[in-house]
Design an enzyme around this catalytic site. Sequence first.
Site, PDB file in Angstrom:
ATOM      1  CD  GLU A 392      13.310   6.896  21.012  1.00 51.29           C
ATOM      2  OE1 GLU A 392      12.313   6.751  20.328  1.00 51.29           O
ATOM      3  OE2 GLU A 392      14.256   6.848  20.271  1.00 51.29           O
ATOM      4  CD  GLU A 453      16.205   3.298  18.148  1.00 51.96           C
ATOM      5  OE1 GLU A 453      15.716   3.963  17.315  1.00 51.96           O
ATOM      6  OE2 GLU A 453      15.567   2.597  19.017  1.00 51.96           O
TER       7      GLU A 453
HETATM    8  C1  GAL Z   1      13.180   5.759  17.209  1.00 50.24           C
HETATM    9  C2  GAL Z   1      12.708   4.588  17.776  1.00 50.24           C
HETATM   10  C3  GAL Z   1      12.516   3.406  16.628  1.00 50.24           C
HETATM   11  C4  GAL Z   1      12.149   3.833  15.328  1.00 50.24           C
HETATM   12  C5  GAL Z   1      13.072   5.027  14.908  1.00 50.24           C
HETATM   13  C6  GAL Z   1      12.959   5.629  13.857  1.00 50.24           C
HETATM   14  O1  GAL Z   1      12.910   6.906  18.003  1.00 50.24           O
HETATM   15  O2  GAL Z   1      13.134   3.965  18.970  1.00 50.24           O
HETATM   16  O3  GAL Z   1      11.503   2.472  17.108  1.00 50.24           O
HETATM   17  O4  GAL Z   1      10.761   4.404  15.396  1.00 50.24           O
HETATM   18  O5  GAL Z   1      13.037   5.952  15.918  1.00 50.24           O
HETATM   19  O6  GAL Z   1      14.096   6.413  13.283  1.00 50.24           O
END
Ligand code: GAL
Length: 738
Positions: A392, A453
Amino acid sequence: MRTIVPFNDNWLYTSADVDHNAPDSAFERVALPHTNIVLPHHNFDNMEYQFVSTYRKRFRLPEARDGRRVFIDFEGAMTATTAYLNGHKLGDHGGGYVPFSFDITDYLIDNAENVLSVRLDSTERGDIPPYGGIVDYLTFGGIYREVSLRYVEPLYVADVFVKTFDVLTDKARLEFDILLRNVSNAPRTVSLQVTFAAEEASRMIESEWLTVSVPPGGEVLHTYEKSLRIFKRWTLDDPILYGWEVDLVKEGGSWIDGKLDNVMGSFGFREARFTDTGFYLNGQHLKLMGLNRHQTYPFIGGAAPARLQRKDADIIKYELGCNIVRTSHYPQSKHFIERCDEIGLLVFEEIPGWQHVGDEDWQALNLRDLEAMIVRDRNHPSIVIWGVRVNESMDNDVLYAKTNAFAHKLDPTRQTGGVRFFQESSFLEDVFTFNDFSNDVQDPLHTPHLITEFNGHMFSTKTWDQEERAMEHALRHARIQDKQMGHPQISGAIGWCAFDYNTHREFGSGDRVCYHGVMDTFRLPKFAAYVYESQQSPDVRPILRAVTYWTRGDRSVGGADPLWVFTNCEEVEMFVGKERFGRFTPDRETFPNLPYAPVQIKGFDAPAMWSRPYGELRLVGYIGGEAVTELQMGTEGFPIALTLEADDDELNVESAEGTDMTRLVFKLVDKFGNRLPYTNQVVSFEIDGPGELIGENPFAIMGGQAALYLKSTREAGTVTVTASTPRLPTVSVTVTIS
Ligand code: GAL
């Protein structure tokens, strides 16, 4: 010949930054993997592990050197290591996630005691990834992975990369890239042979003996190629691994007196491709469904021994039914990855980092980490993609063009990805790997496309959250997985995340936990875990999970209607008390794409819920008209038993050299064994025998379930752990340490 000696036992440790003159009495005796501090499972500050500690190990060389070089190999230490042998500085290594080595030969004392000392800086160093910014996870300190001592001849095998090509055709072939290193100041020539198994694993194929010369202080990369026609492919159901060995003998030498080196490993034949129409394993389309894993555990941070690492892979594959895991956001334990190879669980592995990119030196560490990760792990068939961006981070085309090209050079066989959260990002890698937090599935702007994610902080959920929230958490995972499965351009989706994890104050629920897992930090399920679990074929096992605590007044308005049942059964029959409500089939209208859609049962509470008898719930799952499984839930509401179970009956002191651990799960349950989520009692433990309990004792249970860990000591014997809580019978569990 090469000798490798595990070097995990009998370390001395102090949480202070002391010099060589500090007496041993200032240290305690520990074994590796080791955490620099044992912490509670939540409610602690990240400053608590941020200090400089000192490790010391006194040793005599376990074998004579006989002209060999001796290295000390660290699998990983958090975060910056400075090592000394007998007062001489060996070197520094910054970064907690990749292995590193020191050549200790020149400072060794052959026939007397040596003293190895390690100054370990576990502060969150802004000059070392992932730090420089704030990070949503913790980097617990300690020499938290294994260490070994390695003796090699002056000319030795420095690396072997086994590549397979065209494994779907009749032109399949293997290539062994063998790197020979000569650390002496004379040219050396050796004979080399490659041996590997194929066909039936018992049949060994041997190369001719080849002669290779390596200049003084130099390296030679020798490639051995072989075409193959008969072999079995590595698949998710039958992840067959074949063994290989590379031997060196003296030029003109023999097996008896000329052996110089022997290295071995395993590999698999498989083809993994992300394409514009999704992911293909061995030419077959496979929708990827998985979860992200952080490597941290309650109490011990990252210092989990092999057994726990392997168990996590088993949980993700068998309890969660995933076919892929992302090692967010760094290379993880070799034991975890080895287990993924053995059981057929695909892996997305990535470089350390989180949103922040530092200066040039920091970026040089990115490239160093990338190289160390790929060189360590490129023989694992489970790994199907390398993550070559800091998770990210914003676009940085100069850096990411470099990491991408470097990854391809180090491993021409795998595709790359780089995880970002905006679709407009420059697409430099092979696969557009995208964190989609829209609570929907966005149409891809780029293909190949993989969702890396979703959910996470958008819907944080605790094991003791109210039923409606826990249910919605599950349904969000189900909706996204369903939708991506129906999208022809999307390769798959890896949800955030498998397990709750400790974090900084800027994230999470204030108690330093991100409750983003489909399981809690102890790896025990929330309802969302059932979404994943139930996608396994009933041939694995019939699964039937009700998304309810079966109470009358917990949901808004009351009741448990609609009742979602995550199941791989064809029909579910429902009874309340003696009353039968009928048989119900999967809700294909809401979930058209999941392999096994959940069953939704409606209308059983309305209209006169309160006046109906509140009976026990019984569900029966049917396949092919036969009842194959059932579940029951009580109506007492308070616990009728405390349960205590160990994941393993036996721990092993020898193979693990003193640090072996198993999980002890305890629950407060109804008479059918279901945990009661609002039961917060204090549970106390006693231990009898040569073991150590790791965790809070007494433990104020939340969510009706938790775990401690049992750690072996150097002694064999029988360990009994007893758990007690007011008003319920005391329970115990026995583990043999052999
Ligand atoms: C994302 C990140 C993860 C975690 C997640 C929580 O943006 O890549 O490491 O923090 O959010 O939802």
